[in-house]
Design an enzyme around this catalytic site. Structure first.
Site, PDB file in Angstrom:
ATOM      1  N   GLY A 274      35.258  32.181  39.062  1.00  0.00           N
ATOM      2  CA  GLY A 274      35.648  33.277  39.497  1.00  0.00           C
ATOM      3  C   GLY A 274      34.974  33.722  40.608  1.00  0.00           C
TER       4      GLY A 274
ATOM      5  CB  ILE B  55      34.343  32.944  34.902  1.00  0.00           C
ATOM      6  CG1 ILE B  55      32.918  33.102  35.036  1.00  0.00           C
ATOM      7  CG2 ILE B  55      34.823  34.336  34.590  1.00  0.00           C
ATOM      8  CD1 ILE B  55      32.526  34.122  36.490  1.00  0.00           C
TER       9      ILE B  55
ATOM     10  CG  ASN C 192      23.454  25.444  26.340  1.00  0.00           C
ATOM     11  OD1 ASN C 192      22.978  24.497  27.005  1.00  0.00           O
ATOM     12  ND2 ASN C 192      24.581  25.291  25.421  1.00  0.00           N
TER      13      ASN C 192
ATOM     14  CB  THR D 182      25.547  26.349  29.773  1.00  0.00           C
ATOM     15  OG1 THR D 182      24.625  27.035  28.946  1.00  0.00           O
ATOM     16  CG2 THR D 182      26.606  25.773  28.874  1.00  0.00           C
TER      17      THR D 182
ATOM     18  CD  GLN E 126      26.990  29.240  35.732  1.00  0.00           C
ATOM     19  OE1 GLN E 126      26.959  30.341  36.382  1.00  0.00           O
ATOM     20  NE2 GLN E 126      27.859  28.542  35.245  1.00  0.00           N
TER      21      GLN E 126
ATOM     22  CE  LYS F 198      13.232  38.277  34.629  1.00  0.00           C
ATOM     23  NZ  LYS F 198      12.198  37.656  35.588  1.00  0.00           N
TER      24      LYS F 198
ATOM     25  CD  GLU G  23      25.954  36.958  41.143  1.00  0.00           C
ATOM     26  OE1 GLU G  23      25.428  37.737  40.292  1.00  0.00           O
ATOM     27  OE2 GLU G  23      27.148  37.319  41.644  1.00  0.00           O
TER      28      GLU G  23
HETATM   29 MO1  MOS Z   1      30.027  38.059  40.865  1.00  0.00          MO
HETATM   30  S1  MOS Z   1      30.102  37.761  42.964  1.00  0.00           S
HETATM   31  O1  MOS Z   1      29.709  39.696  40.853  1.00  0.00           O
HETATM   32  O2  MOS Z   1      31.145  37.613  40.112  1.00  0.00           O
END
Ligand code: MOS
Length: 742
Positions: free
Chosen positions: A251, A478, A628, A631, A635, A698, A702
């Site tokens: 996404g 996603i 986890n 995963t 990320q 948290k 990103e």
């Molecule tokens: Mo994110 S860039 O808010 O999917």
């Protein structure tokens, strides 16, 4: 949340599932091709196939459009243009609380506002027939002169609207005076280009109508927003729209909105009374969907000779489609990142005749950190101070603009642990100090920071008489691992083996969630699930005549006071259900919440060609409890790899004459491939944050990208002494700065 989260079964982790690096529960389905993505879904009658024709100009009007030849082409059922498209609500409103729910009419008039704007939708028996017929449509345009370049438009910049953490300006103390007085200054401008999302899975939609309700399988991060967007555009109640996105191939913010593929499939399907399926081509994805705006960022850092920041200034300009109002909040993280008594941040927006700019992974931080973390490196170099030490010297005790405490902040620990693991002490402070044959070798570091969010979400759980727990949420996966981490939470809460959990996501008929975006997905939907499981535990215990406060759930049993009863028998033939909900509250206002980390990179620069190779990367992160380890690590590694792309290769090149992205495919828009990705490692420090949410987690999605590219750019400077402030750092820019060998 209004109070810190109390001790709970997730802390106890009796079954040991929380944090466990288990494989994705949908992994086998995906690698065997059995997880249907939107374009592969078969639901309803045999579909007709749509193909979207894009405008080949960026600004102007359709003077005439002749679809006759296309209508007569083999297999063609419908050619929709602005002359026969159904009536839709006008675009907007611009001030809608959820911009992804705004009405987005397609083929509504003859106006062209960006290159690639849909001008026709051809529906045929096959996708190939529709695509071939689209080439027979002749469109004559009245072309107008557009503006396409951010740098050329700075004089026309305006202050965008935004509130709270998205307020455009902040001021603390007297920045101008403090900067003027500072004995050591950095005053530099960085630029970042347009980035695109490059999801593996293209945007695709299958729409069909049944009993006056449209069912849409598409690739969406936010199902409720998509549902409302369709409803608002088509002027029907939201209850008449169902959005399904069970599997999503990436996404990154590009699937926060929906686009013409979804809306046109819905309209054509209604008109034809037949399912319509469509997908964007890879090339169409560049213009029909959103991108990350380019930025111009002016950094002004003033410090004492001891490296204490006295003035922190960050101004950022980004572009927006002329009819839209999004801006890239690239200076926002600078408000909380380092101490400093006098501060100024600014955001300005330049309207251009480009497609819509919107969120791309870590909107704000991803490009903001490319600038501020290099400016910090420049300051460290000027001071003759180690970059880690400079950051430690400016570690704030409180948020320096809001004067509120941090929920948890382990930036210093991340930097110190990273420096130790990476062998940072071997770095030579002077550029060019390390050689490996013709390669100049250097090390760089940067901080990582990403704001932590909690959004309203709901969940429904049901335990049946066979002891299976089913959870339902409109939440999406996603590619992040939502199915897996939520199954871990549910299994841990009820003391069930994970195989006894059925996690149902990706359907707007399920309880409403915040969806996936802004790294808030696991915390928001996960907390709703936690609440539902908490309520179910209490119901089960009471039904068994046990004290809910004493009840222990394990091995499919609930036990208290020496008594054990199987959950399946309590649920019985009727089953037992519970609802759960989470809402943001006071904790977000009383505590500044971010996830943190530190990136370290080692690069080699070819002294003759300027070629840059990344050799090693390490990220050390502190992001609350990790649900986890596998995963979560995936990320942040993905984010770090994207950081390599941001630093070295990624740039959508705008043609200033015609307003389109020249390199609109993955052969010419370069994302890192395996050969570009070196030995790369990510480590999470133990952290539990009871101010964030009941799970004490948290967001991590990103975090990995934020600062990663700056570490690479700083390593390039350390390797060869060339400071490039115009991303990406391509070899022509390196060469221009390298000393010419005699
Ligand atoms: Mo994110 S860039 O808010 O999917």
């Amino acid at each position: 949340m209004n109070q810190p989260a109390p001790a709970n079964p997730i802390d106890q982790n009796l079954t040991g599932l929380i944090g466990k690096p288990i494989d994705r529960i949908d992994g086998r389905l995906k690698v065997t091709g059995q997880a249907p993505y939107a374009y592969e879904v078969q639901d309803g009658a045999r579909p007709a196939y749509g193909y979207l024709l894009e405008a080949s100009i960026a600004k102007g009007r359709i003077a005439s459009i002749d679809a006759g030849a296309a209508e007569r082409a083999p297999g063609v059922i419908l050619v929709m243009t602005h002359r026969n498209a159904p009536k839709q609500a006008p675009f907007g409103p611009l001030d809608a609380p959820d911009r992804f729910a705004r009405s987005k009419p397609q083929l509504a008039d003859n106006l062209i506002q960006y290159y690639g704007e849909p001008v026709a939708f051809v529906v045929a028996e096959t996708f190939e027939q529709a695509r071939a017929a689209s080439r027979l449509i002749s469109v004559a345009y009245a072309v107008e002169k557009g503006e396409y370049e951010l740098k050329a438009g700075l004089a026309k910049a305006v202050t965008p609207k935004g509130e709270g953490d998205r307020s455009p300006d902040t001021d603390v103390g007297n920045f101008d005076q403090a900067f003027a007085d500072a004995p050591v200054k950095v005053d530099v401008t960085y630029t970042t280009p347009v980035h695109i999302h490059a999801q593996m899975e293209p945007h695709a939609s299958l729409a069909y109508w049944k009993d006056g309700r449209v069912h849409i399988h598409c690739s969406s991060q936010l199902l409720e927003s998509a549902q409302k967007c369709v409803a608002n555009t088509l002027q029907i109640p939201a209850s008449k729209v169902r959005i399904v996105s069970r599997y999503i191939g990436g996404g990154f913010g590009g699937k926060l909105p929906i686009y013409g593929d979804t809306l046109l499939a819905a309209m054509a399907s209604r008109q034809l009374n037949r399912p319509v399926k469509t997908a964007l081509t890879r090339q169409q994805m560049f213009h029909v969907t959103t991108h990350r705006s380019g930025t111009v960022q002016h950094l002004q850092l003033g410090a004492t000779r001891d490296g204490v920041l006295t003035a922190v200034g960050h101004e950022s300009w980004s572009h927006s489609a002329r009819f839209d109002n999004f801006f890239e909040s690239a200076a926002s993280q600078t408000r909380s990142l380092y101490a400093g008594a006098n501060r100024k941040t600014r955001h300005r927006s330049v309207a251009l005749d480009l497609p819509v700019a919107d969120s791309t992974r870590a909107p704000g931080e991803a490009v903001g950190m490319l600038a501020v973390e290099c400016a910090m490196d420049e300051l460290a170099y000027k001071l003759g101070m180690d970059p880690v030490e400079l950051r430690i010297r400016n570690e704030p005790a409180l948020h320096p603009e809001k004067n509120i405490p941090y929920s948890t902040r382990h930036l210093v620990a991340c930097m110190q642990e990273g420096a130790r693991r990476f062998g940072w002490s071997k770095r030579q402070a002077t550029p060019g100090g390390m050689r490996d044959g013709r390669w100049l070798v250097g090390m760089g570091m940067a901080a990582a920071i990403r704001g932590n969010l909690l959004r309203p979400s709901k969940c429904h759980v049901r335990l049946d008489g066979s002891g299976m727990l089913t959870a339902k949420m409109s939440m999406t996966d996603i590619g992040t691992g939502s199915y897996t981490v939520f199954s871990q939470i549910a299994a841990e809460m009820l003391g069930l083996p994970i195989e006894r959990v059925i996690m149902q996501l990706g359907d707007s008929d399920f309880p409403e969630t915040a969806g996936s975006g802004g790294s808030f997905g696991a915390a928001s939907a996960g907390s709703a699930l936690f609440d539902a499981c908490t309520n179910l535990r209490a119901k089960l215990a009471r039904a068994a005549g046990l004290d809910p406060a004493q009840a222990v759930f394990s091995n499919g049993q609930v036990s208290a006071g020496g008594k054990s009863i199987s959950l399946a028998s309590i649920a019985g033939a009727l089953g037992m259900e519970a609802e759960g909900e989470i809402k943001p509250g006071e904790m977000e206002k009383k505590f500044s919440q971010q996830a943190y980390g530190a990136h370290f990179a080692e690069v080699a620069v070819d002294m003759d060609s300027g070629e840059i190779r990344v050799r090693r990367m390490l990220g050390v992160f502190a992001a609350g409890r990790i649900l986890n380890m596998k995963t979560a690590t995936s990320q942040v590694l993905g984010g770090m790899i994207w950081g390599i792309g941001n630093a070295l290769t990624e740039e959508a090149v705008i043609d200033p004459r015609f307003g389109f992205f020249v390199n609109h495919d993955l052969a010419e828009y370069h994302v890192p491939v395996h050969a570009d990705v070196p030995a790369i490692e990510a480590v999470f420090l133990p952290e539990v944050d009871d101010k964030t949410n009941p799970l004490k987690i948290k967001g991590v999605g990103e975090l990995g990208i934020s600062g990663a590219g700056a570490a690479v750019a700083n390593a390039v400077f350390n390797a060869c002494g060339v400071r490039i402030r115009d991303y990406p750092l391509t070899l022509d820019k390196v060469l221009a700065g390298l000393p010419i060998a005699a």
